[in-house]
Design an enzyme around this catalytic site. Structure first.
Site, PDB file in Angstrom:
ATOM      1  N   MET A   1       0.879  -1.142   0.000  1.00  0.00           N
ATOM      2  CA  MET A   1       0.000   0.000   0.000  1.00  0.00           C
ATOM      3  C   MET A   1       0.921   1.197   0.000  1.00  0.00           C
ATOM      4  O   MET A   1       1.823   1.187   0.768  1.00  0.00           O
ATOM      5  CB  MET A   1      -0.789  -0.128   1.278  1.00  0.00           C
ATOM      6  CG  MET A   1      -2.057   0.633   1.462  1.00  0.00           C
ATOM      7  SD  MET A   1      -2.099   2.367   1.470  1.00  0.00           S
ATOM      8  CE  MET A   1      -1.105   2.884   2.770  1.00  0.00           C
ATOM      9  N   PRO A   2       0.901   2.072  -0.809  1.00  0.00           N
ATOM     10  CA  PRO A   2      -0.143   2.623  -1.660  1.00  0.00           C
ATOM     11  C   PRO A   2      -0.440   1.782  -2.913  1.00  0.00           C
ATOM     12  O   PRO A   2       0.360   0.964  -3.325  1.00  0.00           O
ATOM     13  CB  PRO A   2       0.397   3.983  -2.086  1.00  0.00           C
ATOM     14  CG  PRO A   2       1.557   4.275  -1.212  1.00  0.00           C
ATOM     15  CD  PRO A   2       2.056   2.963  -0.723  1.00  0.00           C
ATOM     16  N   LEU A   3      -1.594   2.059  -3.479  1.00  0.00           N
ATOM     17  CA  LEU A   3      -2.020   1.462  -4.739  1.00  0.00           C
ATOM     18  C   LEU A   3      -1.808   2.508  -5.824  1.00  0.00           C
ATOM     19  O   LEU A   3      -2.322   3.624  -5.718  1.00  0.00           O
ATOM     20  CB  LEU A   3      -3.491   1.072  -4.646  1.00  0.00           C
ATOM     21  CG  LEU A   3      -4.168   0.633  -5.945  1.00  0.00           C
ATOM     22  CD1 LEU A   3      -3.537  -0.645  -6.475  1.00  0.00           C
ATOM     23  CD2 LEU A   3      -5.657   0.437  -5.707  1.00  0.00           C
TER      24      LEU A   3
END
Length: 129
Positions: A1-3
């Site tokens: 994560m982040p995407l």
């Protein structure tokens, strides 16, 4: 994560796309201090008529090398975001030949309860992450 979601014009080779994704991942690692295997990237390729990205009147020239990067992430500081923007454009220019004018980045911020990495659990909330 982040995407990270990448919107690109069709026509890059697999090697060019991999170099782009790798460069952005390294920038994310440096700016956000996330783990190496924290890598979630989706590429969408578009024909010229289906990706229209102008410059909000800023006179920023765009070419067919244009890339839009949308980052869905937990809250980040202003400094982290500005560092990410700078590192991404520097890396894409030096490693991929993409001019800074052809790089657009937007951040979508959400919270821990908005993520499930699988198994039907919200790992940030359960303490698994």
């Amino acid at each position: 994560m982040p995407l990270l979601r990448f919107d690109l014009y069709k026509g890059r080779s697999e090697a060019e796309t991999k170099a782009l994704l790798d460069a952005v991942h390294r920038a994310m690692l440096a700016a956000f201090k996330v783990p190496e295997r924290d890598r979630y990237q989706i590429v969408h390729e578009h024909s010229p008529g289906t990706l229209i990205m102008e410059d909000t009147g800023l006179d920023i020239p765009r070419t067919n090398k244009f890339v839009n990067i949308q980052v869905t992430t937990r809250p980040r500081t202003r400094e982290q975001k500005e560092t990410f923007y700078r590192l991404v454009t520097e890396a894409l220019q030096s490693e991929c030949g993409i001019a800074p004018a052809d790089v657009m980045i937007s951040m979508v911020t959400n919270s821990d309860e908005d993520w499930s990495f699988g198994l039907g659990r919200a790992q940030f909330l359960t303490g698994e992450l």
